[in-house]
Structure formats: C-alpha cells, structure tokens
Write a protein that holds these residues in place. Structure first.
Motif, PDB file in Angstrom:
ATOM      1  N   ALA A 105      23.534   0.843  32.277  1.00 36.85           N
ATOM      2  CA  ALA A 105      22.095   0.929  31.295  1.00 36.85           C
ATOM      3  C   ALA A 105      21.510   2.264  31.734  1.00 36.85           C
ATOM      4  CB  ALA A 105      21.025  -0.276  31.383  1.00 36.85           C
ATOM      5  N   PHE A 106      20.777   3.145  30.380  1.00 34.86           N
ATOM      6  CA  PHE A 106      20.689   4.690  31.104  1.00 34.86           C
ATOM      7  C   PHE A 106      19.493   4.371  32.340  1.00 34.86           C
ATOM      8  CE2 PHE A 106      15.983   5.669  29.898  1.00 34.86           C
ATOM      9  CZ  PHE A 106      15.116   4.208  29.751  1.00 34.86           C
ATOM     10  N   LYS A 107      19.337   3.320  32.739  1.00 37.40           N
ATOM     11  CA  LYS A 107      18.281   3.802  33.887  1.00 37.40           C
ATOM     12  C   LYS A 107      19.423   4.056  35.532  1.00 37.40           C
ATOM     13  CE  LYS A 107      14.211   0.504  32.761  1.00 37.40           C
ATOM     14  NZ  LYS A 107      15.431  -0.104  31.096  1.00 37.40           N
ATOM     15  N   ASP A 108      19.688   3.942  34.383  1.00 40.90           N
ATOM     16  CA  ASP A 108      21.022   4.858  36.362  1.00 40.90           C
ATOM     17  C   ASP A 108      20.960   6.375  36.275  1.00 40.90           C
ATOM     18  OD1 ASP A 108      22.846   2.363  36.568  1.00 40.90           O
ATOM     19  OD2 ASP A 108      24.236   2.764  35.609  1.00 40.90           O
ATOM     20  N   SER A 248      11.637   1.983  23.012  1.00 38.92           N
ATOM     21  CA  SER A 248      11.325   2.263  23.836  1.00 38.92           C
ATOM     22  C   SER A 248      10.162   0.772  24.405  1.00 38.92           C
ATOM     23  CB  SER A 248      10.003   2.924  23.804  1.00 38.92           C
ATOM     24  OG  SER A 248      10.660   4.226  23.240  1.00 38.92           O
ATOM     25  N   GLY A 249      10.185   1.056  25.603  1.00 35.51           N
ATOM     26  CA  GLY A 249       9.080  -0.298  25.946  1.00 35.51           C
ATOM     27  C   GLY A 249       8.135   0.872  26.763  1.00 35.51           C
ATOM     28  N   ASN A 250       8.171   0.811  28.101  1.00 35.86           N
ATOM     29  CA  ASN A 250       7.517   1.776  28.547  1.00 35.86           C
ATOM     30  C   ASN A 250       7.191   3.075  28.550  1.00 35.86           C
ATOM     31  OD1 ASN A 250       6.172  -0.100  30.803  1.00 35.86           O
ATOM     32  ND2 ASN A 250       7.450  -0.484  32.231  1.00 35.86           N
ATOM     33  N   PHE A 251       7.970   4.102  27.829  1.00 38.11           N
ATOM     34  CA  PHE A 251       7.946   5.187  27.795  1.00 38.11           C
ATOM     35  C   PHE A 251       8.374   6.285  28.160  1.00 38.11           C
ATOM     36  CE2 PHE A 251       5.820   5.101  22.729  1.00 38.11           C
ATOM     37  CZ  PHE A 251       5.579   3.683  22.613  1.00 38.11           C
ATOM     38  N   GLY A 252       9.678   5.794  29.339  1.00 39.82           N
ATOM     39  CA  GLY A 252       9.670   6.824  30.157  1.00 39.82           C
ATOM     40  C   GLY A 252      10.859   7.703  29.491  1.00 39.82           C
ATOM     41  N   ASN A 253      11.623   6.953  28.917  1.00 42.86           N
ATOM     42  CA  ASN A 253      12.683   7.590  28.183  1.00 42.86           C
ATOM     43  C   ASN A 253      12.261   8.868  27.023  1.00 42.86           C
ATOM     44  OD1 ASN A 253      15.193   8.267  27.578  1.00 42.86           O
ATOM     45  ND2 ASN A 253      16.034   5.726  26.226  1.00 42.86           N
ATOM     46  N   LEU A 254      11.654   8.163  26.101  1.00 38.69           N
ATOM     47  CA  LEU A 254      11.004   8.576  25.042  1.00 38.69           C
ATOM     48  C   LEU A 254      10.109  10.399  25.668  1.00 38.69           C
ATOM     49  CD1 LEU A 254      10.479   9.392  21.922  1.00 38.69           C
ATOM     50  CD2 LEU A 254       7.864   8.708  22.243  1.00 38.69           C
ATOM     51  N   ASN A 300      14.242  -7.276  26.112  1.00 41.82           N
ATOM     52  CA  ASN A 300      13.473  -8.041  26.597  1.00 41.82           C
ATOM     53  C   ASN A 300      13.454  -6.956  27.744  1.00 41.82           C
ATOM     54  OD1 ASN A 300      16.055  -7.937  28.392  1.00 41.82           O
ATOM     55  ND2 ASN A 300      15.523 -10.082  28.535  1.00 41.82           N
ATOM     56  N   ALA A 301      14.695  -5.412  27.873  1.00 40.12           N
ATOM     57  CA  ALA A 301      13.596  -4.291  29.076  1.00 40.12           C
ATOM     58  C   ALA A 301      12.953  -4.129  28.452  1.00 40.12           C
ATOM     59  CB  ALA A 301      14.760  -4.243  28.818  1.00 40.12           C
ATOM     60  N   MET A 302      12.725  -4.087  26.890  1.00 45.84           N
ATOM     61  CA  MET A 302      11.182  -3.461  26.057  1.00 45.84           C
ATOM     62  C   MET A 302      10.044  -3.898  25.971  1.00 45.84           C
ATOM     63  SD  MET A 302      14.342  -1.501  23.980  1.00 45.84           S
ATOM     64  CE  MET A 302      12.958  -1.617  21.707  1.00 45.84           C
ATOM     65  N   ALA A 381      21.964   4.587  22.392  1.00 44.80           N
ATOM     66  CA  ALA A 381      22.183   3.187  22.905  1.00 44.80           C
ATOM     67  C   ALA A 381      22.004   3.140  24.821  1.00 44.80           C
ATOM     68  CB  ALA A 381      23.712   3.114  22.801  1.00 44.80           C
ATOM     69  N   THR A 382      20.957   1.969  24.823  1.00 44.35           N
ATOM     70  CA  THR A 382      20.131   2.208  26.100  1.00 44.35           C
ATOM     71  C   THR A 382      20.720   1.106  27.884  1.00 44.35           C
ATOM     72  OG1 THR A 382      18.807   1.172  25.704  1.00 44.35           O
ATOM     73  CG2 THR A 382      17.803   3.441  26.115  1.00 44.35           C
ATOM     74  N   ALA A 383      21.930   0.307  26.928  1.00 45.71           N
ATOM     75  CA  ALA A 383      22.828  -0.466  27.144  1.00 45.71           C
ATOM     76  C   ALA A 383      24.428  -1.151  26.930  1.00 45.71           C
ATOM     77  CB  ALA A 383      21.645  -1.936  27.782  1.00 45.71           C
TER      78      ALA A 383
HETATM   79  C1  LIG Z   1      14.105   0.089  30.226  1.00 42.57           C
HETATM   80  C2  LIG Z   1      15.516   0.085  29.076  1.00 42.57           C
HETATM   81  C3  LIG Z   1      14.462   0.396  27.622  1.00 42.57           C
HETATM   82  C4  LIG Z   1      13.194   0.906  28.040  1.00 42.57           C
HETATM   83  O1  LIG Z   1      12.997   2.277  28.441  1.00 42.57           O
HETATM   84  P1  LIG Z   1      11.660   3.047  28.226  1.00 42.57           P
HETATM   85  O2  LIG Z   1      11.115   3.886  29.245  1.00 42.57           O
HETATM   86  O3  LIG Z   1      10.624   1.495  29.919  1.00 42.57           O
HETATM   87  O4  LIG Z   1      10.856   2.545  27.100  1.00 42.57           O
HETATM   88  C5  LIG Z   1      15.815   0.153  26.475  1.00 42.57           C
HETATM   89  N1  LIG Z   1      16.666  -0.041  27.022  1.00 42.57           N
HETATM   90  C6  LIG Z   1      16.702  -0.474  28.237  1.00 42.57           C
HETATM   91  C7  LIG Z   1      18.507  -1.340  27.812  1.00 42.57           C
HETATM   92  C8  LIG Z   1      16.655  -0.901  28.921  1.00 42.57           C
HETATM   93  O5  LIG Z   1      16.800  -0.872  30.346  1.00 42.57           O
END
Ligand SMILES: *Cc1c(COP(=O)(O)O)cnc(C)c1O
Length: 433
Positions: A105-108, A248-254, A300-302, A381-383
């Motif tokens: 996932a992009f959180k890496d 977007s969820g918490n908007f850190g990526n954006l 669900n991560a959003m 593509a975040t995951a």
């Molecule tokens: C955390 C997450 C998001 C949302 O990212 P934010 O920075 O919180 O907006 C989107 N997709 C995946 C797969 C995530 O794990």
C-alpha cells in the motif's frame, strides 16, 4: 526550515522536534513556515532523475541542516528501494502504482521514510525510543514494516482482537524483532484510548522515551510529495497538462501533491476522490466544513468522517475555499459505482484495481466529463488488488495472484501478546518491557 502549529503561528520548532513530537503541544498540526520552491533547473532535468534522486532534492528543502546530506541520501535510498511506475492504460490515461512496497500500500512511502528519519535522530540517545501505534489494520502494518530492524527503536502496535482481516493480522504479528504486537480485547477506539492515555501519563513519560507514528506526523507528509514529481517525470506526452486523481480519506496523500505543486510542479488539477464519506465535497461546494460520523464502505481505508489533514489543506490556501477550488476538484462515489468501475477497468484495459483505486478512477472520469480536454490523466493506485482479493473476485470473477511478499508473511507464525483493555495492564506492560 522551521515548522509552526496550525493552531499557533508564532511558536516554531525544528524538523527534529516536529518529527519526534508528532502533534504540537497546542494539538495543532505542524506545517513548514513556507513551502520552498524548486529551481527551473530541477524541472528541466526532472525526466532524467530517479525517485531517490528526486526525493533527496525535495526532502533537503525541508530538512536542510537538521540531517547531514550524506545521511539524508542514505535515508531516501533505503526507504524508497521499490518502484513507483506510471502505467499507461490508454493514450492519455495512466495509473500511478504506489503499491510496490513491502505491505502493498502507498503508506509504505511515508512509514519507511519516517522510520529512518526517527532512527537518525535517536542514534545517540541513551534510551530506546518507543513508538506506540493504535491501528485498525493498514497503518499498523506499514509502520511495523517501516520500523522493522531499525536500531534504537521499539514499536508497540495495539490492534483490536478479531477486528482486522487475516492478511492484516499476519502483516502485523509475524515480524518479531523490535516489533511487538498487542492484541487488545476491545475495539479500535479502546486501542486509541490506551495510546492517548499513555502519552498524557507523566510518570510514564518520565521513565520512557515515547512517541507516536500516527498519520498527522509531518514526516509522513513530505515523502508523499516525492512520487508526484516522479509521475510527471514519467508522463508519456510531456506537453500535455497533468491532472491527478487521489483516493482520499485523511487527505495526507492529496496534501503531499498540493505541496509538490506549491514547490513548482506543473499540475493542472487535483481531484479529491472520496467514497460515501463526503465531508470534503460538502465543504468544496458550500465553503462550510462540517465533520460527520464515519460510514463503512468497500474502500475502508478512506472511511473518515473528519479528515485529519483538512486543517493543512485549508492552511495551504489561507482558508479560502475559492482558491482551493482553483486547484482541487471534489467528488464522492457509492460502493455500487466503485464495483462498476472495477469491472469497467478490467473489461476495457484488462487491468485489476482494488476498491480505493477504483474511486480514484471514478474521480478522474467525472472531472473529464465536466471539463473535457486533453490531459495526461493520472489516477493513483494506493493498494495492490491482492489485499482485497475477495471483493475483486466477486466483481471481476477471477482471482488476483498474490505477490510473493504477501505469501511469505501469511505462512509465518503469529506472535501477539493478548492484553485486556484496562489502562493499568497496558502501563504495567510498558514499564516491564
Ligand atoms: C490510507 C489509504 C488511503 C487514504 O489516504 P489518505 O492519505 O488518508 O487520504 C487510500 N487508499 C489506501 C489503500 C489507503 O491505505
């Protein structure tokens, strides 16, 4: 570079302090006092730079002096040792794959960079730094992997028993070493409460060197700007304006993307693509921000009803919604639309996406329908779809093959310490560790 708190512009701290504190004393979020611009020379040679080379130049603007150049070079090389390819699906339609890191996932990107920078600052500390993280799944696994075997740091992850998926639990509990997983007999809120209570416990903080790795840390934001530069560098037609759609969820990526633009990256528009949690869309339409309770969706991560980085987005535009609208388009989509998009992308391009990525695709299509024109259209593509194999199989009718690194962790034994949800049990555990 100094950092201020979004609640108090006057009191400024160094990068080191912002990183190790996470949240300012007044509970505001740290922001750089100015967004540095990059020289024309950098943009002229962008297409020839690698991701770690870009990362070094960008990060150095924020961190200068706080970390020696040679050490920063090592940090970016070690934390960005996987690809972020821009895949062309059609003439101008591209997907930026951000899931090639260890937890898919992009959180890496953020977790690994934060781990290595924290390690740099504690290398001569007398006490081990203890990083506490409460997780409902994905953040915990990225953090655990990012900090795995990082010297001078121990990570304690709290997750709710029986409330994370099997893949997530395996990713959290099979590392061992300096990573300790606590399986809490309670909910995610209980986990978060225990962590918060530990941070406000004076006795504990006198004895232990504690910090958090939650998503509001400024060191998680900076690395999320690197791949926007790298994506533009890979655009198939460099003469077209670029638009990015960000799930977007918490908007850190954006926020990472907005920072890249403020540093000079030419981006025509960002699309904030949301699932049914549409707080930002409502703000974008009306200028009034109103947090809501969270709705559960496929992506669900959003599922966020009060995005923690909203304060940073507003701050970047001096709280003027009209200026925000110039750079950002907003949209929200249902689970039904998300599934149709997964199917459409598979049928048209033989490309498999997870539900989060499908929401980004929908945002892109929606924008282009309203504002037709030629752009390099990029959705993030975040995951990796294998992380959501059940829904993928249900929607497209075929299996996603599982990457080797996910396979390995599924076969390792789970090592978690069961613990009740009472604070004194958690405190005793920390003191005996
Ligand atoms: C955390 C997450 C998001 C949302 O990212 P934010 O920075 O919180 O907006 C989107 N997709 C995946 C797969 C995530 O794990």
């Amino acid at each position: 570079m100094q950092f201020y708190s979004t609640n108090h512009r006057s009191r400024q701290v160094s990068f080191r302090e912002a990183l190790l504190k996470g949240l300012a004393d007044d509970h505001g979020l740290f922001m750089p006092v100015e967004i540095p611009s990059l020289p024309a020379k950098f943009f002229a040679q962008l297409r020839s730079l690698s991701l770690p080379e870009i990362a070094f130049i960008v990060a150095e603007k924020f961190i200068n002096q706080d970390i020696a150049n040679s050490a920063l070079q090592k940090i970016v090389a070690e934390s960005l040792n996987f690809a972020a390819p821009l895949i062309q699906l059609d003439d101008d339609l591209c997907v930026l794959e951000l899931f090639h890191g260890p937890t898919l996932a992009f959180k890496d990107f953020a977790a690994r960079f934060m781990a290595k920078t924290m390690s740099y600052f504690v290398q001569n500390a007398e006490r081990e730094l203890k990083v506490l993280v409460a997780t409902s799944g994905d953040t915990g696994s990225a953090v655990a992997n990012g900090f795995f075997n990082v010297p001078g740091i121990r990570v304690i992850i709290l997750y709710p028993q029986g409330k994370v998926s099997r893949i997530q639990e395996q990713q959290l509990t099979t590392l061992d070493g300096n990573i300790t997983a606590l399986e809490i007999a309670g909910t995610f809120d209980d986990c978060q409460r225990l962590v918060k209570q530990a941070f406000s416990d004076n006795e504990l903080n006198r004895t232990l060197f504690l910090t958090s790795a939650n998503s509001i840390n400024i060191a998680r934001l900076i690395p999320q700007s690197f791949y926007y530069f790298h994506a533009v560098a890979q655009a198939p037609n460099p003469n077209l304006p670029v638009i990015f759609s960000v799930p977007s969820g918490n908007f850190g990526n954006l926020t990472g993307g907005l920072i890249a633009k403020k540093m000079g990256l030419p981006v025509a528009k960002f699309i904030a693509a949301n699932n049914a949690n549409d707080v930002f869309l409502n703000y974008w339409r009306t200028g009034i921000y109103q947090a809501k309770s969270t709705l559960t969706t496929l992506s669900n991560a959003m599922d966020v009803g009060n995005p923690s980085n909203f304060a940073r987005v507003a701050e970047l535009y001096q709280h003027h919604v009209s200026e925000i609208r110039q750079d950002i388009y907003a949209a929200s989509f249902s689970d039904e639309q998300t599934k149709l998009a997964m199917k459409e992308i598979f049928d048209q391009y033989q490309y498999i996406v997870d539900p989060h990525t499908a929401v980004a695709y929908l945002g892109l299509i929606d924008y282009v329908r309203h504002y037709p024109g030629r752009y390099t259209k990029i959705f993030l593509a975040t995951a990796h779809p294998a992380k959501f194999s059940e829904i993928v199989k249900e929607v497209i009718g075929s299996e996603v093959s599982m990457p080797e690194r996910l396979h390995t962790c599924l076969n390792r034994p789970k090592q978690a310490i069961p613990l009740g949800k009472e604070y004194h049990d958690f405190k005793d555990f920390l003191l005996k560790l």
